[in-house]
Structures are given as structure tokens and as C-alpha cells.
Scaffold this motif. Structure first.
Motif, PDB file in Angstrom:
ATOM      1  N   ASP A 105       0.871  -1.172   0.000  1.00 52.71           N
ATOM      2  CA  ASP A 105       0.000   0.000   0.000  1.00 52.71           C
ATOM      3  C   ASP A 105       0.907   1.221   0.000  1.00 52.71           C
ATOM      4  N   PRO A 106       1.554   1.509  -1.164  1.00 53.92           N
ATOM      5  CA  PRO A 106       2.638   2.485  -1.178  1.00 53.92           C
ATOM      6  C   PRO A 106       2.257   3.940  -0.937  1.00 53.92           C
ATOM      7  N   ARG A 107       1.029   4.312  -1.008  1.00 50.57           N
ATOM      8  CA  ARG A 107       0.590   5.698  -0.776  1.00 50.57           C
ATOM      9  C   ARG A 107       1.663   6.721  -1.144  1.00 50.57           C
ATOM     10  N   PHE A 108       1.357   7.528  -2.133  1.00 46.96           N
ATOM     11  CA  PHE A 108       2.311   8.492  -2.675  1.00 46.96           C
ATOM     12  C   PHE A 108       2.013   9.906  -2.207  1.00 46.96           C
ATOM     13  N   GLU A 109       3.063  10.708  -2.159  1.00 48.79           N
ATOM     14  CA  GLU A 109       2.912  12.149  -1.946  1.00 48.79           C
ATOM     15  C   GLU A 109       3.829  12.848  -2.942  1.00 48.79           C
ATOM     16  N   THR A 110       3.252  13.714  -3.755  1.00 49.15           N
ATOM     17  CA  THR A 110       4.014  14.471  -4.740  1.00 49.15           C
ATOM     18  C   THR A 110       3.913  15.953  -4.401  1.00 49.15           C
ATOM     19  N   LEU A 111       5.066  16.601  -4.271  1.00 43.47           N
ATOM     20  CA  LEU A 111       5.113  18.047  -4.036  1.00 43.47           C
ATOM     21  C   LEU A 111       5.833  18.669  -5.220  1.00 43.47           C
ATOM     22  N   GLN A 154       5.638  21.720 -20.045  1.00 43.65           N
ATOM     23  CA  GLN A 154       6.364  20.544 -20.519  1.00 43.65           C
ATOM     24  C   GLN A 154       7.428  20.063 -19.531  1.00 43.65           C
ATOM     25  N   PHE A 155       7.840  20.911 -18.599  1.00 45.90           N
ATOM     26  CA  PHE A 155       8.882  20.549 -17.651  1.00 45.90           C
ATOM     27  C   PHE A 155       8.392  20.841 -16.243  1.00 45.90           C
ATOM     28  N   PHE A 156       8.586  19.886 -15.355  1.00 46.54           N
ATOM     29  CA  PHE A 156       8.226  20.119 -13.966  1.00 46.54           C
ATOM     30  C   PHE A 156       9.133  19.306 -13.060  1.00 46.54           C
ATOM     31  N   SER A 157       9.260  19.762 -11.805  1.00 51.73           N
ATOM     32  CA  SER A 157      10.166  19.087 -10.866  1.00 51.73           C
ATOM     33  C   SER A 157       9.671  19.294  -9.438  1.00 51.73           C
ATOM     34  N   GLY A 158      10.158  18.400  -8.571  1.00 47.83           N
ATOM     35  CA  GLY A 158       9.773  18.483  -7.175  1.00 47.83           C
ATOM     36  C   GLY A 158      10.263  17.277  -6.413  1.00 47.83           C
ATOM     37  N   THR A 159       9.532  16.937  -5.346  1.00 47.43           N
ATOM     38  CA  THR A 159       9.867  15.767  -4.547  1.00 47.43           C
ATOM     39  C   THR A 159       8.679  14.811  -4.560  1.00 47.43           C
ATOM     40  N   THR A 162      11.751  -0.147   0.488  1.00 53.88           N
ATOM     41  CA  THR A 162      11.638   0.566   1.759  1.00 53.88           C
ATOM     42  C   THR A 162      10.854   1.838   1.459  1.00 53.88           C
ATOM     43  N   PRO A 163      10.447   2.611   2.449  1.00 55.50           N
ATOM     44  CA  PRO A 163       9.891   3.927   2.145  1.00 55.50           C
ATOM     45  C   PRO A 163      10.931   4.732   1.344  1.00 55.50           C
ATOM     46  N   VAL A 164      10.451   5.475   0.359  1.00 53.40           N
ATOM     47  CA  VAL A 164      11.332   6.163  -0.592  1.00 53.40           C
ATOM     48  C   VAL A 164      10.969   7.639  -0.686  1.00 53.40           C
ATOM     49  N   LYS A 165      12.001   8.467  -0.855  1.00 52.49           N
ATOM     50  CA  LYS A 165      11.820   9.875  -1.183  1.00 52.49           C
ATOM     51  C   LYS A 165      12.799  10.197  -2.300  1.00 52.49           C
TER      52      LYS A 165
END
Length: 98
Positions: free
Chosen positions: A4-10, A19-24, A83-86
Motif C-alpha cells: 500500500d505504497p501511498r504516494f505524496e508528490t510536491l 512541458q517541464f516540472f520538478s519536485g519531490t 523501503t519507504p522512498v523519497k
């Protein structure tokens, strides 16, 4: 596929063309199928954790915190957070030309 990886995108930046984007991005332990469009390229640097990428032919790449890599356009396979990933990400989506 598993977990149940549940994602968070900032998203921290999007250029005016969109066309270009970035974050964590962060996600919990689990595996899921990914399919990148032919014109979508992603640069990643893992800040925390460990992932296993398995392409459509079964070739595996194991990556850990500190590793930087590119997921090329058209890539299909399984992304598994061991493992949990960032990660930091930078994605370029090229618009098709007429």
C-alpha cells in the motif's frame, strides 16, 4: 500489485509551457506497474530508501539513496519500493510536433 505504497508528490516548479516540472515524491513500500509515454523522460535522485525497477523484459536495476538515474521515454515495467522512498524528480514531456 503489492503493498500500500501511498504516494505524496510536491511539485515545486512547472515551466510556462507545462512541458517541464520538478519536485519531490515519496511513497511507502509496495510495487506497481509503470508505463512512461514515448515522449516522457524523468530524471530521479533518491534521497531516501531503496527501489527495484524491473523492465518489461525482466531486467532488474536496484537503486538506493544517493543514486541518480533516468527513466527513459517508453519505459514499461514494475517500480517497487523496497523501503519507504523519497526522491527528487525532473520530468520533461515533449509535445508532439505537427
Amino acid at each position: 500489485m503489492s503493498g500500500d505504497p501511498r504516494f505524496e508528490t510536491l511539485n515545486h516548479y512547472t515551466d510556462p509551457s507545462g512541458q517541464f516540472f520538478s519536485g519531490t515524491w515519496s511513497g511507502g513500500v509496495g510495487a506497481w506497474r509503470v508505463a512512461y509515454a514515448d515522449h516522457e523522460e524523468e530524471f530521479c535522485q533518491l534521497l531516501e530508501g531503496e527501489v527495484l525497477l524491473t523492465d518489461a523484459d525482466g531486467a532488474q536495476t536496484r537503486l538506493k539513496a544517493g543514486d541518480a538515474f533516468v527513466v527513459p521515454g517508453g519505459y514499461e515495467g514494475v517500480w517497487e519500493n523496497l523501503t519507504p522512498v523519497k526522491k527528487l524528480y525532473a520530468i520533461m514531456i515533449l509535445k508532439e510536433t505537427p
